[in-house]
Design a protein around this motif. Structure first.
Motif, PDB file in Angstrom:
ATOM      1  N   MET A   1      19.986 -22.726  29.281  1.00  0.00           N
ATOM      2  CA  MET A   1      19.050 -23.386  28.125  1.00  0.00           C
ATOM      3  C   MET A   1      19.875 -22.826  26.778  1.00  0.00           C
ATOM      4  N   SER A   2      20.336 -21.635  26.728  1.00  0.00           N
ATOM      5  CA  SER A   2      20.841 -21.322  25.354  1.00  0.00           C
ATOM      6  C   SER A   2      22.187 -22.115  25.115  1.00  0.00           C
ATOM      7  N   ARG A   3      22.809 -22.445  26.097  1.00  0.00           N
ATOM      8  CA  ARG A   3      24.321 -23.216  26.062  1.00  0.00           C
ATOM      9  C   ARG A   3      23.825 -24.731  25.725  1.00  0.00           C
ATOM     10  N   MET A   4      22.722 -25.303  26.229  1.00  0.00           N
ATOM     11  CA  MET A   4      22.407 -26.601  25.718  1.00  0.00           C
ATOM     12  C   MET A   4      21.737 -26.471  24.508  1.00  0.00           C
ATOM     13  N   LEU A   5      20.988 -25.673  23.970  1.00  0.00           N
ATOM     14  CA  LEU A   5      20.381 -25.661  22.643  1.00  0.00           C
ATOM     15  C   LEU A   5      21.666 -25.446  21.519  1.00  0.00           C
ATOM     16  N   ALA A   6      22.434 -24.872  21.909  1.00  0.00           N
ATOM     17  CA  ALA A   6      23.642 -24.689  21.002  1.00  0.00           C
ATOM     18  C   ALA A   6      24.487 -25.754  20.814  1.00  0.00           C
ATOM     19  N   ALA A   7      24.842 -26.365  22.020  1.00  0.00           N
ATOM     20  CA  ALA A   7      25.434 -27.638  21.924  1.00  0.00           C
ATOM     21  C   ALA A   7      24.705 -28.522  21.046  1.00  0.00           C
ATOM     22  N   PHE A   8      23.304 -28.689  21.242  1.00  0.00           N
ATOM     23  CA  PHE A   8      22.365 -29.760  20.502  1.00  0.00           C
ATOM     24  C   PHE A   8      22.645 -29.528  19.171  1.00  0.00           C
ATOM     25  N   LEU A   9      22.407 -28.135  18.508  1.00  0.00           N
ATOM     26  CA  LEU A   9      22.482 -27.813  17.470  1.00  0.00           C
ATOM     27  C   LEU A   9      23.628 -28.304  16.749  1.00  0.00           C
ATOM     28  N   ASN A  10      24.916 -28.008  17.566  1.00  0.00           N
ATOM     29  CA  ASN A  10      26.279 -28.280  17.047  1.00  0.00           C
ATOM     30  C   ASN A  10      26.590 -29.809  17.034  1.00  0.00           C
ATOM     31  N   GLY A  11      25.684 -30.435  17.625  1.00  0.00           N
ATOM     32  CA  GLY A  11      25.921 -31.971  17.755  1.00  0.00           C
ATOM     33  C   GLY A  11      27.010 -32.309  18.869  1.00  0.00           C
TER      34      GLY A  11
END
Length: 539
Positions: free
Chosen positions: A473-483
């Motif tokens: 989840m943390s990886r997907m959230l970070a990827a979402f926030l970074n576009g």
């Protein structure tokens, strides 16, 4: 006694008529999802009574209507089932007089109403709060209970002894037939839905014949002196109370730190879910992830410690506190703000984005949102009338035994603002990039309504309230926030499974019927055809 073929034909007609009539009415008024319930209108006990109670608990308006509907269930269901039993009775066995069958059937229906009211009320909770754990937790005991109460209304002394394996097998076949029948009726084009429901009702007639004959012909009863059925009912209720103590609680209190999240350009505010707690940070957080506090900020702008009790405040009040924290953080750092809400936190995020300006927020993630919430209603404690007033008091008793409050401000605000959550939970907000992370179990049993989804969806193999704790989840959230996260197409749910679950859920109360909801909007995503349709999100 009439010839066997004539009685069978009458039985099939009598069991086909109620589902066909109900399906025709549902199609005429647009309750197309609700058609999945219709085969249960002539089902064997206890499923037929369970069907009736779900309608009663959602669709009574005032105490007189509630009492009249319960009496109607006992009388109408008692007469119908007495007729089914009489027509299904084996010809070689002496049958009691029809008057005796009616008396027996009505008394048993009354018993089933008392036993099943808590389970039907929990089905209404599923319609309001959209939690798959509650749905499966109530359905399994009802299926188990069915095998032990089936002889009721057919023979005397039905509550004593164990049912034979053959009878248990037929009750499972009955459940499967009702589920599959519900899928077929719901998926059938409108003009043919009533016919399909009638055919499934006739299948009920065949099952009535098989089960009545198996019960009447039973010679040997094991554990004859043991009141097995009442014991099973009591154990089921005890299990219900124990299981529901944790049903509304979020399982994760913190967003675990990760190298990926530490590198995002945003300040991330994480809103934990229901009954979460926060002891406070001994020092300012080193990374960009901040906790939201249900008690707001202290004089230094740091989140105050809070306990589980604080999460019971209303969603509007929590959204106000979130707005204050967003403004303070943005003014202090000058960085854009992303908000991540889990379960109750997701509801707070959605309310906040829909009620007022939010210029500092450009990204939002909804984790374990309640995607089909707001489908039922009960009025506040002091009300004298209103849709679901009897249901409200029944739920107050059930919630009290489980250590919850059915009138808690959080639950009350969810009930009162239901149109927002049932219509727009997964709709976009101008100027904000949004994504929803859905637990697989919720999307199977309680998928988003067609036409209600226009934001990116990611399905995660987890249960409700446990997604934040998943390492990915943390990886997907970070990827979402970074576009950098490119979600695939919306998950294609197994349509048959979703419709099968719909067959056992309480019907939805239309927005237009409830004055509290009608004052907010007349839009209603629930009342639309099944299958892909144009978006119902506001333009």
């Amino acid at each position: 006694m009439q010839p066997a073929r004539v009685r069978l034909a009458l039985l099939l007609v009598l069991t086909a008529a109620p589902p066909a009539a109900e399906a025709a009415m549902m199609t005429a008024v647009g309750y197309l999802f609700t058609r999945a319930m219709t085969p249960q209108a002539s089902a064997i006990w206890p499923y037929s009574v369970f069907h009736d109670l779900r309608w009663v608990l959602v669709y009574h308006n005032g105490w007189l209507g509630f009492a009249a509907a319960l009496v109607g269930v006992v009388v109408v269901r008692g007469l119908l089932c007495a007729g089914y039993v009489a027509l299904a009775w084996p010809q070689e066995r002496p049958r009691p007089a029809f008057r005796r069958l009616v008396e027996r059937s009505m008394l048993f229906t009354m018993a089933m109403v008392v036993i099943l009211l808590p389970w039907a009320a929990l089905d209404v909770v599923t319609a309001e709060f959209s939690l798959a754990t509650i749905f499966f937790g109530l359905l399994v005991p009802v299926v188990i209970l069915a095998a032990f109460v089936l002889p009721g209304g057919i023979v005397r002394g039905w509550w004593h002894g164990l049912p034979p394996l053959r009878l248990i097998g037929w009750t499972l076949v009955n459940f499967v037939a009702l589920t599959v029948g519900g899928v077929l009726v719901a998926a059938t084009p409108a003009l043919w839905a009533a016919l399909t429901a009638g055919v499934m009702g006739a299948v009920n007639g065949l099952l009535w014949q098989r089960l009545v004959r198996a019960d009447v012909r039973q010679e040997r009863i094991r554990w004859r002196l043991v009141p097995v059925a009442p014991l099973v009912a009591v154990l089921a209720v005890v299990g219900l109370v124990v299981a529901d103590r944790a049903a509304l609680r979020s399982q994760t209190d913190t967003l675990p730190p990760s190298p990926e999240l530490s590198r995002v350009r945003h300040i991330v505010i994480f809103i934990a879910g229901h009954e979460s707690a926060f002891a406070g940070d001994p020092a300012p957080p080193a990374g960009p992830v901040l906790r939201f506090s249900y008690r707001g900020l202290d004089a230094d702008g740091r989140p105050r410690p809070y306990s589980a009790v604080d999460t019971y405040q209303s969603i509007p009040n929590s959204a106000r506190l979130l707005g204050e924290q967003v403004a303070r953080v943005h003014a202090t750092t000058g960085r854009p703000v992303a908000i991540v809400g889990e379960s109750e936190g997701a509801m707070i995020v959605r309310y906040y984005l829909s009620h007022g300006p939010h210029p500092a927020v450009d990204s939002a993630a909804l984790v374990s949102p309640l995607v089909r919430a707001g489908r039922a209603y009960y009025p506040p404690r002091g009300a004298n009338t209103g849709w679901g007033i009897g249901t409200g008091w029944l739920l107050r008793g059930l919630f009290w035994t489980a250590g919850h409050d059915a009138d808690a401000p959080f639950l009350r605000s969810l009930l009162d603002n239901a149109p927002l959550y049932r219509n727009q939970m997964l709709c976009p907000v101008p100027g904000v990039r949004m994504i929803a992370f859905l637990p697989a179990i919720d999307t199977l049993a309680l998928p988003p309504p067609p036409g209600s989804t226009q934001i990116a969806l990611v399905e995660v193999a987890a249960t409700h309230g446990r997604l934040i704790g998943e390492p990915a989840m943390s990886r997907m959230l970070a990827a979402f926030l970074n576009g950098d996260l490119t979600p695939g197409p919306p998950p294609r749910r197994a349509r048959a499974f979703s419709l099968a679950a719909t067959a056992w859920q309480a019907p939805a109360l239309p927005v237009r019927l409830n004055p509290t909801w009608r004052a907010q909007t007349t839009a209603d995503v629930v009342l639309q055809p099944i299958g892909p349709r144009r978006s119902r999100c506001p333009s």
